[in-house]
Design a protein around this motif. Sequence first.
Motif, PDB file in Angstrom:
ATOM      1  N   SER A  23       0.839  -1.296  -0.005  1.00 53.09           N
ATOM      2  CA  SER A  23       0.042   0.076  -0.071  1.00 53.09           C
ATOM      3  C   SER A  23       0.926   1.206  -0.145  1.00 53.09           C
ATOM      4  O   SER A  23       0.340   2.223  -0.266  1.00 53.09           O
ATOM      5  N   ASN A  24       2.295   0.916   0.311  1.00 54.03           N
ATOM      6  CA  ASN A  24       2.843   2.391   0.353  1.00 54.03           C
ATOM      7  C   ASN A  24       2.516   3.292   1.525  1.00 54.03           C
ATOM      8  O   ASN A  24       3.192   4.444   1.468  1.00 54.03           O
ATOM      9  N   ARG A  25       1.877   2.754   2.377  1.00 53.17           N
ATOM     10  CA  ARG A  25       1.701   3.617   3.502  1.00 53.17           C
ATOM     11  C   ARG A  25       2.664   3.470   4.771  1.00 53.17           C
ATOM     12  O   ARG A  25       3.171   2.501   5.051  1.00 53.17           O
ATOM     13  N   LEU A  26       2.901   4.522   5.570  1.00 50.71           N
ATOM     14  CA  LEU A  26       3.698   4.588   6.525  1.00 50.71           C
ATOM     15  C   LEU A  26       3.122   3.730   7.663  1.00 50.71           C
ATOM     16  O   LEU A  26       2.006   3.762   7.967  1.00 50.71           O
ATOM     17  N   GLU A  27       4.334   2.906   8.272  1.00 51.23           N
ATOM     18  CA  GLU A  27       3.990   2.037   9.414  1.00 51.23           C
ATOM     19  C   GLU A  27       3.630   3.079  10.719  1.00 51.23           C
ATOM     20  O   GLU A  27       4.446   4.210  10.709  1.00 51.23           O
ATOM     21  N   ILE A  28       3.089   2.656  11.930  1.00 49.61           N
ATOM     22  CA  ILE A  28       3.128   3.311  13.032  1.00 49.61           C
ATOM     23  C   ILE A  28       4.440   3.799  13.677  1.00 49.61           C
ATOM     24  O   ILE A  28       4.582   4.761  14.128  1.00 49.61           O
ATOM     25  N   ASN A  29       5.472   2.737  13.439  1.00 47.55           N
ATOM     26  CA  ASN A  29       6.534   3.205  14.045  1.00 47.55           C
ATOM     27  C   ASN A  29       7.547   3.978  13.339  1.00 47.55           C
ATOM     28  O   ASN A  29       8.889   4.188  13.783  1.00 47.55           O
ATOM     29  N   SER A  30       7.151   4.692  12.296  1.00 43.24           N
ATOM     30  CA  SER A  30       7.946   5.671  11.838  1.00 43.24           C
ATOM     31  C   SER A  30       8.031   6.912  12.512  1.00 43.24           C
ATOM     32  O   SER A  30       7.197   7.296  13.218  1.00 43.24           O
ATOM     33  N   PHE A  31       9.102   7.590  12.663  1.00 41.12           N
ATOM     34  CA  PHE A  31       9.339   8.923  13.216  1.00 41.12           C
ATOM     35  C   PHE A  31      10.478   9.728  12.938  1.00 41.12           C
ATOM     36  O   PHE A  31      11.289   9.075  11.869  1.00 41.12           O
ATOM     37  N   ALA A  32      10.700  10.889  13.234  1.00 35.82           N
ATOM     38  CA  ALA A  32      11.624  11.873  12.969  1.00 35.82           C
ATOM     39  C   ALA A  32      11.960  12.651  14.043  1.00 35.82           C
ATOM     40  O   ALA A  32      10.839  13.084  14.511  1.00 35.82           O
ATOM     41  N   PHE A  33      13.079  12.916  14.387  1.00 43.68           N
ATOM     42  CA  PHE A  33      13.193  14.135  15.312  1.00 43.68           C
ATOM     43  C   PHE A  33      14.648  14.840  14.931  1.00 43.68           C
ATOM     44  O   PHE A  33      15.490  14.415  14.261  1.00 43.68           O
ATOM     45  N   ASN A  34      14.738  15.892  15.369  1.00 47.46           N
ATOM     46  CA  ASN A  34      15.890  16.910  15.059  1.00 47.46           C
ATOM     47  C   ASN A  34      16.197  17.789  16.466  1.00 47.46           C
ATOM     48  O   ASN A  34      15.407  18.315  17.052  1.00 47.46           O
ATOM     49  N   ASP A  35      17.494  17.346  16.873  1.00 48.35           N
ATOM     50  CA  ASP A  35      17.702  17.909  18.244  1.00 48.35           C
ATOM     51  C   ASP A  35      19.047  18.764  17.736  1.00 48.35           C
ATOM     52  O   ASP A  35      20.079  18.505  17.354  1.00 48.35           O
TER      53      ASP A  35
ATOM     54  N   LEU B 198      27.334  27.025  29.387  1.00 55.41           N
ATOM     55  CA  LEU B 198      25.694  27.591  29.169  1.00 55.41           C
ATOM     56  C   LEU B 198      25.464  26.881  27.818  1.00 55.41           C
ATOM     57  O   LEU B 198      26.132  26.950  26.963  1.00 55.41           O
ATOM     58  N   SER B 199      24.073  26.313  27.975  1.00 56.74           N
ATOM     59  CA  SER B 199      23.566  25.826  26.513  1.00 56.74           C
ATOM     60  C   SER B 199      22.258  25.956  26.406  1.00 56.74           C
ATOM     61  O   SER B 199      21.434  26.176  27.559  1.00 56.74           O
ATOM     62  N   TYR B 200      21.679  25.824  25.205  1.00 59.03           N
ATOM     63  CA  TYR B 200      20.357  26.060  24.939  1.00 59.03           C
ATOM     64  C   TYR B 200      19.850  24.831  24.012  1.00 59.03           C
ATOM     65  O   TYR B 200      20.546  24.739  22.791  1.00 59.03           O
ATOM     66  N   LYS B 201      19.028  24.119  24.199  1.00 64.72           N
ATOM     67  CA  LYS B 201      18.573  22.885  23.153  1.00 64.72           C
ATOM     68  C   LYS B 201      17.280  22.946  22.597  1.00 64.72           C
ATOM     69  O   LYS B 201      16.100  23.410  23.318  1.00 64.72           O
ATOM     70  N   ASN B 202      17.007  22.700  21.606  1.00 58.31           N
ATOM     71  CA  ASN B 202      15.390  22.700  21.131  1.00 58.31           C
ATOM     72  C   ASN B 202      15.584  21.282  20.309  1.00 58.31           C
ATOM     73  O   ASN B 202      16.192  20.926  19.535  1.00 58.31           O
ATOM     74  N   ARG B 203      14.545  20.585  20.483  1.00 58.57           N
ATOM     75  CA  ARG B 203      14.293  19.262  19.881  1.00 58.57           C
ATOM     76  C   ARG B 203      12.621  19.378  19.568  1.00 58.57           C
ATOM     77  O   ARG B 203      11.812  19.238  20.155  1.00 58.57           O
ATOM     78  N   VAL B 204      12.693  18.618  18.205  1.00 56.70           N
ATOM     79  CA  VAL B 204      11.392  18.546  17.422  1.00 56.70           C
ATOM     80  C   VAL B 204      11.211  17.227  17.361  1.00 56.70           C
ATOM     81  O   VAL B 204      11.997  16.513  16.264  1.00 56.70           O
ATOM     82  N   ASP B 205      10.025  16.747  17.335  1.00 55.69           N
ATOM     83  CA  ASP B 205       9.569  15.287  17.100  1.00 55.69           C
ATOM     84  C   ASP B 205       8.565  15.246  16.385  1.00 55.69           C
ATOM     85  O   ASP B 205       7.532  15.957  16.854  1.00 55.69           O
ATOM     86  N   HIS B 206       8.452  14.264  15.646  1.00 58.12           N
ATOM     87  CA  HIS B 206       7.417  13.999  14.490  1.00 58.12           C
ATOM     88  C   HIS B 206       6.936  12.478  14.651  1.00 58.12           C
ATOM     89  O   HIS B 206       7.834  11.616  14.561  1.00 58.12           O
ATOM     90  N   ARG B 207       5.773  12.297  14.461  1.00 59.44           N
ATOM     91  CA  ARG B 207       5.109  11.068  14.689  1.00 59.44           C
ATOM     92  C   ARG B 207       4.020  10.943  13.422  1.00 59.44           C
ATOM     93  O   ARG B 207       3.595  11.710  12.674  1.00 59.44           O
ATOM     94  N   VAL B 208       3.809   9.717  13.211  1.00 60.53           N
ATOM     95  CA  VAL B 208       2.688   9.198  12.135  1.00 60.53           C
ATOM     96  C   VAL B 208       1.249   9.781  12.870  1.00 60.53           C
ATOM     97  O   VAL B 208       1.223   9.233  13.880  1.00 60.53           O
ATOM     98  N   ASN B 209       0.505  10.683  11.968  1.00 57.25           N
ATOM     99  CA  ASN B 209      -0.937  11.087  12.317  1.00 57.25           C
ATOM    100  C   ASN B 209      -1.903  10.102  11.775  1.00 57.25           C
ATOM    101  O   ASN B 209      -1.763   9.095  11.299  1.00 57.25           O
ATOM    102  N   ASN B 210      -3.031  10.565  11.925  1.00 58.17           N
ATOM    103  CA  ASN B 210      -4.050   9.637  11.689  1.00 58.17           C
ATOM    104  C   ASN B 210      -4.512   9.852  10.134  1.00 58.17           C
ATOM    105  O   ASN B 210      -5.403   9.235   9.412  1.00 58.17           O
ATOM    106  N   ARG B 211      -3.806  10.839   9.424  1.00 60.83           N
ATOM    107  CA  ARG B 211      -3.723  11.046   8.017  1.00 60.83           C
ATOM    108  C   ARG B 211      -2.664  10.096   7.297  1.00 60.83           C
ATOM    109  O   ARG B 211      -2.273  10.512   5.874  1.00 60.83           O
ATOM    110  N   ASN B 212      -1.879   9.362   7.930  1.00 63.13           N
ATOM    111  CA  ASN B 212      -0.649   8.564   7.387  1.00 63.13           C
ATOM    112  C   ASN B 212       0.422   9.645   7.085  1.00 63.13           C
ATOM    113  O   ASN B 212       1.079   9.341   5.970  1.00 63.13           O
TER     114      ASN B 212
END
Length: 611
Positions: free
Chosen positions: A156-168, A185-199
């Motif tokens: 189906s070429n659909r994303l599986e639920i365990n797909s992910f992405a992040f940038n730290d 002294l440090s500043y950190k930004n992390r953004v996480d992405h997960r599979v939503n209900n629109r695949n």
Amino acid sequence: NYVIRKMLFTKKKQKWDWNMIVSYEFMSKNFQLVEAIRELEFSRMFNLSEDYSEQFDDHLFRFSTEFNQSKIANLKYHLTYFSRLPVVNALRNEIVVSTQFKSFTFNTITSYLYSKNNNMFTSYINTDNLISKEVKYLVVGVKENLEYDLFKDRLSNRLEINSFAFNDIKFFIKNQDSTAYKYQLSYKNRVDHRVNNRNMLSLHSMVHEAQGIFEMTKLKNHKIRAIATYRNSALVDSANLLRPEHYGVGSIDYTGRFLKNFIILSTFYEVGNGMEQKRNYAFIKVFDGQGTHVWKDYNNNGIAELDEFEIALFRDEANYIKVWLASNDYVNTLNNQFSQTLQIRPASLWYKKTGFLKFLTQFSNVTSLRITQKNLRSNSIQAINPFYFNSSDSNIINQQWQFKNTFSYNHYSSIVGADFILQNNLNKSLLYYGFEQNRINMQEFIFKLKPHKILYFYSHYSHSLKKNDSEYFESRNYQVDAHLIENSLQLTLYNNFDIILSYLYQYKRNLLQKEKATRNQVELSALLKLPEIGNLSAKIEYASISYNENDNSSLAYEMLEGLKIGNNFIWSLNFQILVNKFLELNLQYDGRSFERKRLIHTGNLQLRAHF
């Protein structure tokens, strides 16, 4: 393996080292592993979600090449092909670069994986980068860690639920390496992405974190380290809105040595806020002898209930394990933690003295205290005070107190010595059905004497008070006062044969009711050491138990320690065989017999490989 090493020169006569390695590894599906032979993260590196090794052969091909010039750069390229034909095919490329030019430093580890199996194909990008620059006494830099991992269904070429992405991404400024002070002294930004209900991959969470670190090592005998962290964490809710949570934690750690290590002091204090999960647990049955708990059907209804599980005292009864279950109930808390260790060792200061000071060097004392508390936000004033210790306060939902003091005479002597030990432990936790609390106060005295090279005498006395309070399980509410006396005599013959005879007397009483238990026990054990062969040991115990109530209860199990009223016999035989320098074979037999109960025999065979 095939290895090539060459030395190359540039026009400026700069020497470069060139290495190339080609290797191939084959593992048959019939090969049985004793322990893991590959990298800890091997499955994650190649997106292996299942283990096919018992069904298919493994093929692993590696190609690596490296160019290295110590004053300029180090460059590496790795190509890895892994397959479990015809199920898995994976190709992984990795580039590693480390270079320094004047005041700039650049490091990167970047990899790309493409793999496919019968059900899906994956694409995995992972990069870890560092760029920094020295500015006078400071270092300014940026660190980045990015992962982009897609699992797609082949049909189906659909994303599986365990797909992910992040940038730290982390920006930092720190001082250059110094033996006196270190700060950052440090500043950190992390953004996480997960599979939503629109695949599709969409924003799942975002974290902002600021941190300061200070460390002082200038003083030879004193070290101080302090850390302060603030974190703003936001999760996307069902309405696709970010729900921010604010967290902060600060800690200070100090170690000091005084008067040539006569006094050694270590102190740690931490305060912060967070969320505490209401815990739940269950017991799962496992193979006989492979668990940690035993089920006792106290009410004879044939149903395994939570208050009917005890810690197994005999291996053959250990048929259940305790598993903590996830809960969706959280409460906001303010937390603090304090620990301190104080060692007093007169021998470090007065070991060359004579007279009374020389006598004092035979004594030593070690005191340790550890406190952990989690409080509700409404109790914020007292939440930062670790010494506010009111176990009946409902605002304190998690509390641990561990105190131990050991006063020793001739602690390191093999001839004569004594220890006086005080212990006070408390544990209070919030479970899904309410609070549960247990507390142990104990005083111990230990005396050791070796009047002759073949004789060793050991004596032990302890007095303890164990309290248990449960809001839900009334059968687990008790206060057991216990006295124990144990004496043993060891005889050593021919330097390789030990015989130990011991006697134990124990008296327990439940202060909440009228339960009383008395235990008289005699134990005889022997150990034969066979050079280059192994060890042979045997033990037999006889215990006579009296108890004035029914022994089919949780309290009885605690007071009788798994034994039964009347006569109890326990024996064991263990043979440890050294097969060679790498293999060790253990043969163990255990048996026990209770009054009016059937005999129980247990055998165990274990083979260990040492690498």
